[in-house]
Design a protein around this motif. Structure first.
Motif, PDB file in Angstrom:
ATOM      1  N   ILE A 179       0.839  -1.205   0.000  1.00 29.48           N
ATOM      2  CA  ILE A 179       0.000   0.000   0.000  1.00 29.48           C
ATOM      3  C   ILE A 179       0.871   1.252   0.000  1.00 29.48           C
ATOM      4  O   ILE A 179       0.630   2.186  -0.776  1.00 29.48           O
ATOM      5  CB  ILE A 179      -0.958  -0.012   1.212  1.00 29.48           C
ATOM      6  CG1 ILE A 179      -2.018  -1.097   1.021  1.00 29.48           C
ATOM      7  CG2 ILE A 179      -1.600   1.351   1.415  1.00 29.48           C
ATOM      8  CD1 ILE A 179      -2.880  -1.339   2.237  1.00 29.48           C
ATOM      9  N   ALA A 180       1.891   1.278   0.845  1.00 26.99           N
ATOM     10  CA  ALA A 180       2.784   2.442   0.891  1.00 26.99           C
ATOM     11  C   ALA A 180       3.512   2.617  -0.435  1.00 26.99           C
ATOM     12  O   ALA A 180       3.642   3.740  -0.941  1.00 26.99           O
ATOM     13  CB  ALA A 180       3.778   2.289   2.034  1.00 26.99           C
ATOM     14  N   PHE A 181       3.982   1.526  -1.016  1.00 31.14           N
ATOM     15  CA  PHE A 181       4.680   1.602  -2.302  1.00 31.14           C
ATOM     16  C   PHE A 181       3.754   2.143  -3.392  1.00 31.14           C
ATOM     17  O   PHE A 181       4.151   3.009  -4.181  1.00 31.14           O
ATOM     18  CB  PHE A 181       5.209   0.222  -2.684  1.00 31.14           C
ATOM     19  CG  PHE A 181       6.003   0.205  -3.944  1.00 31.14           C
ATOM     20  CD1 PHE A 181       7.317   0.656  -3.957  1.00 31.14           C
ATOM     21  CD2 PHE A 181       5.448  -0.249  -5.129  1.00 31.14           C
ATOM     22  CE1 PHE A 181       8.050   0.647  -5.116  1.00 31.14           C
ATOM     23  CE2 PHE A 181       6.185  -0.264  -6.298  1.00 31.14           C
ATOM     24  CZ  PHE A 181       7.490   0.181  -6.291  1.00 31.14           C
ATOM     25  N   ALA A 182       2.527   1.656  -3.430  1.00 34.15           N
ATOM     26  CA  ALA A 182       1.579   2.121  -4.443  1.00 34.15           C
ATOM     27  C   ALA A 182       1.275   3.608  -4.266  1.00 34.15           C
ATOM     28  O   ALA A 182       1.199   4.353  -5.253  1.00 34.15           O
ATOM     29  CB  ALA A 182       0.297   1.300  -4.374  1.00 34.15           C
ATOM     30  N   LEU A 183       1.119   4.049  -3.022  1.00 32.81           N
ATOM     31  CA  LEU A 183       0.835   5.469  -2.777  1.00 32.81           C
ATOM     32  C   LEU A 183       2.007   6.351  -3.193  1.00 32.81           C
ATOM     33  O   LEU A 183       1.814   7.432  -3.766  1.00 32.81           O
ATOM     34  CB  LEU A 183       0.495   5.692  -1.307  1.00 32.81           C
ATOM     35  CG  LEU A 183      -0.845   5.122  -0.848  1.00 32.81           C
ATOM     36  CD1 LEU A 183      -1.008   5.296   0.655  1.00 32.81           C
ATOM     37  CD2 LEU A 183      -1.989   5.784  -1.587  1.00 32.81           C
ATOM     38  N   ILE A 184       3.219   5.909  -2.920  1.00 36.51           N
ATOM     39  CA  ILE A 184       4.401   6.688  -3.306  1.00 36.51           C
ATOM     40  C   ILE A 184       4.517   6.763  -4.822  1.00 36.51           C
ATOM     41  O   ILE A 184       4.810   7.824  -5.382  1.00 36.51           O
ATOM     42  CB  ILE A 184       5.664   6.094  -2.665  1.00 36.51           C
ATOM     43  CG1 ILE A 184       5.618   6.314  -1.159  1.00 36.51           C
ATOM     44  CG2 ILE A 184       6.924   6.685  -3.266  1.00 36.51           C
ATOM     45  CD1 ILE A 184       6.655   5.547  -0.383  1.00 36.51           C
TER      46      ILE A 184
END
Length: 61
Positions: free
Chosen positions: A24-29
């Motif tokens: 999730i964090a990777f996708a948001l970044i």
């Protein structure tokens, strides 16, 4: 022996939750980087060069 202890501890859920949070964090970044405005990118690009001087001269407040 160690494998049996780890399997008995029931820690698999923590690994799965950690992986989901990472994704999730990777996708948001990635989405933020793709859809960032040019002004924001230009500002971030010049941050290391901004030291309060103009053309090598110190600015006085």
């Amino acid at each position: 022996m160690r494998r049996e202890i780890m399997e008995a501890a029931g820690l698999e859920a923590f690994a799965e939750v950690g992986l989901v949070l990472f994704l999730i964090a990777f996708a948001l970044i990635v989405l933020r980087a793709l859809f960032a405005q040019k002004e924001e990118i230009h500002h971030a690009q010049n941050l290391p060069l901004e030291d309060g001087t103009l053309n090598g001269q110190e600015s006085h407040p």
